[in-house]
Design an enzyme around this catalytic site. Structure first.
Site, PDB file in Angstrom:
ATOM      1  N   GLU A 120      -4.863  -2.045  11.986  1.00 50.87           N
ATOM      2  CA  GLU A 120      -3.655  -1.280  12.323  1.00 50.87           C
ATOM      3  C   GLU A 120      -3.750  -0.712  13.737  1.00 50.87           C
ATOM      4  OE1 GLU A 120      -1.808   1.041   8.945  1.00 50.87           O
ATOM      5  OE2 GLU A 120      -3.645   0.403   7.956  1.00 50.87           O
ATOM      6  N   HIS A 160       0.859  -1.193   0.000  1.00 46.99           N
ATOM      7  CA  HIS A 160       0.000   0.000   0.000  1.00 46.99           C
ATOM      8  C   HIS A 160       0.889   1.235   0.000  1.00 46.99           C
ATOM      9  CE1 HIS A 160      -4.090  -1.582   1.034  1.00 46.99           C
ATOM     10  NE2 HIS A 160      -3.359  -2.630   1.327  1.00 46.99           N
ATOM     11  N   SER A 192     -11.348  -5.168   4.728  1.00 47.84           N
ATOM     12  CA  SER A 192     -11.509  -3.714   4.475  1.00 47.84           C
ATOM     13  C   SER A 192     -12.880  -3.420   3.892  1.00 47.84           C
ATOM     14  CB  SER A 192     -10.413  -3.250   3.512  1.00 47.84           C
ATOM     15  OG  SER A 192     -10.637  -3.788   2.228  1.00 47.84           O
TER      16      SER A 192
END
Ligand code: HPA
Length: 273
Positions: free
Chosen positions: A87, A62, A213
């Protein structure tokens, strides 16, 4: 400075780069999707460091760059790099791009991701258009005080991946001879991959693909009345469906291999939105 103030500052900064034009669309590029931007005419780009509301991602594969592309219909805003719930920084960093897209007045959003295939008819390298989702992240980005005055307390999600937009995108895919699948995306928090027992359970629940996600962004964007289209690259067979161990490397390798198809499809979509 709170998130909404940072978003306002970021919108002011970007409006200057955009010459005060409202882009027609925005795209969030998930694992392996960033390189699709190479195909578009890019007129400006800036690092996330320059944008108060955005933060750099630590995830390999990413980037953290925002590009302004010129399409046949106008401008598009490309977010190369997304933050994930796993995260561990909470929802602010995950949903900031969506609040920013809303602040700029952009109404059409393309979300992309890599996902593990659960449906038996899916092959690695397929692209799935999301028909709907199942949120198994164990959390929801709207929990807590209202994050934005335009978001109602109990937003409807009946047509979250807008069916008209989905049909339009299917037609665009046919136009460039790309076969897409349709299905239900189930989101988990990660970062551990699923167990084979979880995948069997998710299959019974009606999931066609699994990933970490997209769902939080879709919940917030839909609550802000954006029209959303979401694409999953089936980057691997979900846990227990192949003898291989799951790895992020496999996800990246599939994305590199399928990149030409991903480029053609996203460019066709962005040029026609
Ligand atoms: N599971 C969860 N997330 C993923 C997968 C998977 O198999 N592949 C790519 N992202």
């Amino acid at each position: 400075m709170d998130l909404n103030e940072k978003v306002e500052k970021s919108a002011d900064f970007l409006l200057k780069l955009l010459g005060n034009q409202t882009p027609r669309s925005a795209m969030i590029c998930g694992s392996g999707w960033a390189k699709v931007a190479d195909e578009l005419k890019i007129i400006q780009e800036t690092s996330y460091d320059e944008i108060p509301a955005l933060t750099n991602t630590q995830v390999e594969g990413h980037k953290s760059v925002l590009k302004i592309g010129e399409t046949e219909k106008g401008l598009t805003l490309l977010f190369l790099g997304r933050r994930h719930y796993y995260e561990g920084e909470g929802w602010g960093s995950v949903i900031a791009p969506i609040l920013l897209i809303h602040a700029l007045g952009i109404e059409k959003l393309v979300l992309t991701n890599a996902a593990g295939g659960i449906n038996e008819d899916f092959d690695v390298g397929d692209i799935m258009l999301l028909e709907d989702h199942i949120n198994m992240m164990g959390n929801n980005p709207l929990i807590g005080g209202n994050i934005h005055p335009d978001i109602p307390r109990f937003p409807d999600q009946t047509n979250i991946y807008n069916s008209d937009l989905r049909n339009f995108v299917q037609a665009q895919a046919l136009e460039c001879n790309i076969k897409t699948k349709e299905g239900i995306y189930l989101a988990v928090s990660g970062p551990s991959f699923e167990t084979p027992a979880e995948i069997r359970a998710f299959k019974k629940m009606g999931a066609d693909a699994v990933g970490m996600s997209t769902v939080p962004e879709a919940i917030v964007a839909n609550s802000l009345k954006m029209k959303i289209c979401a694409l999953s690259l089936i980057s691997n067979q979900a846990a227990g469906k192949s003898p291989n161990e799951l790895s992020h490397e496999e996800v990246s390798e599939t994305a590199s291999r399928i990149l030409p198809k991903m480029k053609v499809l996203t460019n066709q979509i962005l040029n026609s939105l």
